[in-house]
Scaffold this motif. Structure first.
Motif, short mmCIF file in Angstrom:
data_model
loop_
_atom_site.label_atom_id
_atom_site.label_comp_id
_atom_site.label_asym_id
_atom_site.label_seq_id
_atom_site.Cartn_x
_atom_site.Cartn_y
_atom_site.Cartn_z
N SER A 1 0.92 -0.82 -0.17
CA SER A 1 0.03 -0.10 0.08
C SER A 1 0.65 1.54 0.04
O SER A 1 0.33 2.37 -0.88
N ALA A 2 2.06 1.13 0.13
CA ALA A 2 2.77 2.56 0.71
C ALA A 2 3.23 2.65 -0.79
O ALA A 2 3.32 3.78 -1.63
N GLU A 3 3.70 1.30 -1.79
CA GLU A 3 3.90 1.89 -3.14
C GLU A 3 2.69 1.89 -3.69
O GLU A 3 3.10 3.38 -5.01
N ARG A 4 1.66 2.19 -3.54
CA ARG A 4 1.29 2.16 -3.86
C ARG A 4 0.03 3.54 -3.62
O ARG A 4 -0.15 4.59 -5.10
N LEU A 5 -0.20 4.12 -3.00
CA LEU A 5 -0.05 5.36 -2.08
C LEU A 5 0.90 6.44 -3.51
O LEU A 5 0.53 7.51 -3.37
N THR A 6 2.25 5.98 -3.99
CA THR A 6 3.30 7.22 -4.41
C THR A 6 2.32 7.06 -5.83
O THR A 6 2.37 7.82 -6.82
N THR A 7 1.51 5.68 -6.68
CA THR A 7 0.43 6.47 -7.78
C THR A 7 -0.40 6.59 -7.80
O THR A 7 -1.04 7.53 -8.51
N GLU A 8 -0.57 6.70 -6.31
CA GLU A 8 -2.37 7.30 -5.90
C GLU A 8 -2.49 9.04 -5.30
O GLU A 8 -2.45 9.33 -4.40
N LEU B 1 -2.21 12.23 -2.67
CA LEU B 1 -1.16 12.95 -2.23
C LEU B 1 -2.22 14.21 -2.37
O LEU B 1 -1.62 15.29 -1.57
N TYR B 2 -3.24 15.20 -3.01
CA TYR B 2 -3.13 16.32 -3.06
C TYR B 2 -4.28 16.21 -2.98
O TYR B 2 -4.52 17.49 -1.90
N ARG C 1 -7.61 0.99 -0.64
CA ARG C 1 -8.64 1.22 -1.08
C ARG C 1 -8.19 2.67 -1.79
O ARG C 1 -6.97 3.38 -1.02
N GLY C 2 -8.51 2.96 -2.75
CA GLY C 2 -7.71 4.19 -3.85
C GLY C 2 -9.44 5.34 -2.71
O GLY C 2 -9.41 5.22 -2.19
N PHE C 3 -8.67 6.63 -3.00
CA PHE C 3 -9.15 8.04 -2.55
C PHE C 3 -10.16 7.56 -2.50
O PHE C 3 -11.37 8.45 -1.28
N LEU C 4 -10.77 7.90 -3.92
CA LEU C 4 -12.29 7.73 -3.49
C LEU C 4 -13.51 6.75 -3.50
O LEU C 4 -14.55 7.29 -3.16
#
Length: 54
Positions: free
Chosen positions: A10-17, A21-22, A48-51
């Protein structure tokens, strides 16, 4: 932030999500940024993604 307990990528996914970040960087005060990150951490660790977190 400490992502030591994160072992599902999930930390790696956060860099692409970018939504997370915004959302985190839009806050002007550091206390607000920290609060947003802490609130979102369970969703991030579940992958889970942001949305999708609502």
């Amino acid at each position: 932030m400490n992502f030591a307990g994160c072992n599902n990528g999930s930390a790696e996914r956060l860099t692409t999500e970018r939504g997370y970040l915004y959302h985190f960087t839009d806050a002007k005060q550091s206390a607000t940024r920290v609060a947003r990150i802490e609130k979102a951490m369970p969703a991030i660790f579940e992958g889970r993604g942001f949305l999708e977190r609502r």
